[in-house]
Design an enzyme around this catalytic site. Structure first.
Site, PDB file in Angstrom:
ATOM      1  N   HIS A   1       0.564  -0.788  -0.358  1.00 42.12           N
ATOM      2  CA  HIS A   1      -0.246   0.271   0.247  1.00 42.12           C
ATOM      3  C   HIS A   1       1.505   1.286  -0.496  1.00 42.12           C
ATOM      4  O   HIS A   1       0.545   2.099  -0.448  1.00 42.12           O
ATOM      5  CB  HIS A   1      -0.741  -0.166   1.327  1.00 42.12           C
ATOM      6  CG  HIS A   1      -1.855  -1.552   1.644  1.00 42.12           C
ATOM      7  ND1 HIS A   1      -1.643  -2.255   2.852  1.00 42.12           N
ATOM      8  CD2 HIS A   1      -3.194  -1.123   0.293  1.00 42.12           C
ATOM      9  CE1 HIS A   1      -3.093  -2.864   2.398  1.00 42.12           C
ATOM     10  NE2 HIS A   1      -3.716  -2.400   1.371  1.00 42.12           N
TER      11      HIS A   1
ATOM     12  N   LYS B   1     -16.482  -8.574   8.690  1.00 37.85           N
ATOM     13  CA  LYS B   1     -15.798  -9.630  10.408  1.00 37.85           C
ATOM     14  C   LYS B   1     -13.879  -9.578  10.010  1.00 37.85           C
ATOM     15  O   LYS B   1     -13.542  -9.915   9.285  1.00 37.85           O
ATOM     16  CB  LYS B   1     -16.175 -11.022  10.354  1.00 37.85           C
ATOM     17  CG  LYS B   1     -17.391 -11.074  10.211  1.00 37.85           C
ATOM     18  CD  LYS B   1     -18.234 -11.827  10.543  1.00 37.85           C
ATOM     19  CE  LYS B   1     -19.796 -12.102  10.607  1.00 37.85           C
ATOM     20  NZ  LYS B   1     -20.424 -13.331  10.414  1.00 37.85           N
TER      21      LYS B   1
ATOM     22  N   ARG C   1      -2.505  -5.974  -8.065  1.00 36.43           N
ATOM     23  CA  ARG C   1      -0.761  -7.246  -8.215  1.00 36.43           C
ATOM     24  C   ARG C   1      -0.379  -8.135  -8.407  1.00 36.43           C
ATOM     25  O   ARG C   1       0.538  -8.754  -9.676  1.00 36.43           O
ATOM     26  CB  ARG C   1      -0.918  -7.661  -6.212  1.00 36.43           C
ATOM     27  CG  ARG C   1      -0.969  -6.772  -5.639  1.00 36.43           C
ATOM     28  CD  ARG C   1      -1.341  -7.210  -4.157  1.00 36.43           C
ATOM     29  NE  ARG C   1      -2.657  -7.543  -4.167  1.00 36.43           N
ATOM     30  CZ  ARG C   1      -3.358  -8.135  -2.802  1.00 36.43           C
ATOM     31  NH1 ARG C   1      -3.145  -8.492  -1.867  1.00 36.43           N
ATOM     32  NH2 ARG C   1      -4.822  -8.214  -3.328  1.00 36.43           N
TER      33      ARG C   1
ATOM     34  N   SER D   1      -3.626  -8.154   3.655  1.00 38.66           N
ATOM     35  CA  SER D   1      -3.368  -7.768   4.746  1.00 38.66           C
ATOM     36  C   SER D   1      -3.498  -8.714   5.173  1.00 38.66           C
ATOM     37  O   SER D   1      -3.751  -9.181   6.896  1.00 38.66           O
ATOM     38  CB  SER D   1      -4.357  -6.310   5.389  1.00 38.66           C
ATOM     39  OG  SER D   1      -4.472  -5.309   4.384  1.00 38.66           O
TER      40      SER D   1
END
Ligand code: PNS
Length: 171
Positions: free
Chosen positions: A22, A46, A95, A133
């Site tokens: 990022h 979640k 990516r 992430s």
């Protein structure tokens, strides 16, 4: 008729947490656009590690001294956030081919909702193309080292967070 474009580019995402892929995309975006607004989605779903306020704080701290980058949280439709900022450019990192379908759908949906919205895809440095992430969180949760994959302040907070979460005091 030509659409008049604002020089503001919005880089939206969950950023839970921000990683060096990022950071690399933000650096590239600032080479092209004079102002880049990092838009942090308030409800990433979640399994979120950081609250929206924490993510804004962590990302904001990285760019505190960079006037070209602003960090804001948003909720609801991205196109409404663009309109609020008088922006038409959306930055997304691409990516690998596996990102393509989702990104393509999102870009076209955003343009259908707001015809001025144009998505600009940037590719990160090769060494970050496998980063996400989700994997970064998993590695830290299982005691692995993410040095060189996330900004140092983020690594420190993640490690302390997982230590607290996985090894609560017993007394
Ligand atoms: O980092 P992410 O999770 O891939 O980012 C996804 C994000 C935040 C860019 C996307 O979920 C989004 O824009 N959400 C806002 C809701 C919206 O506008 N949806 C319609 C576009 S498909």
């Amino acid at each position: 008729m030509a659409i008049s474009r604002s020089p503001v580019a919005v880089y939206p995402g969950s950023f839970d947490p921000i990683h060096l892929g990022h950071v690399d995309i933000i650096a590239r975006a600032t080479q092209i656009f004079p102002r880049v607004v990092v838009g942090i989605l308030k409800n990433p779903g979640k399994g979120a590690l950081f609250s929206p306020e924490e993510r804004v704080e962590l990302v904001g701290a990285l760019y505190r001294h960079n006037p070209a980058v602003e960090v804001r949280a948003f909720s609801g439709l991205l196109v409404n956030f663009l309109k609020e900022l008088d922006a038409t450019i959306v930055i997304r990192g691409m990516r690998a081919v596996s990102d393509f379908e989702y990104e393509f759908q999102m870009a076209l949906m955003n343009r259908r909702l707001y015809p001025a919205a144009e998505t600009v895809f940037l590719t990160p440095k090769e060494e970050y193309t496998y980063l996400s992430s989700r994997t970064v969180k998993e590695v830290v949760a299982l005691g692995g080292d993410v040095t060189g994959l996330v900004p140092e302040p983020v690594r420190r907070v993640m490690e302390s967070r997982y230590r607290v979460t996985t090894h609560p005091p017993t007394r």
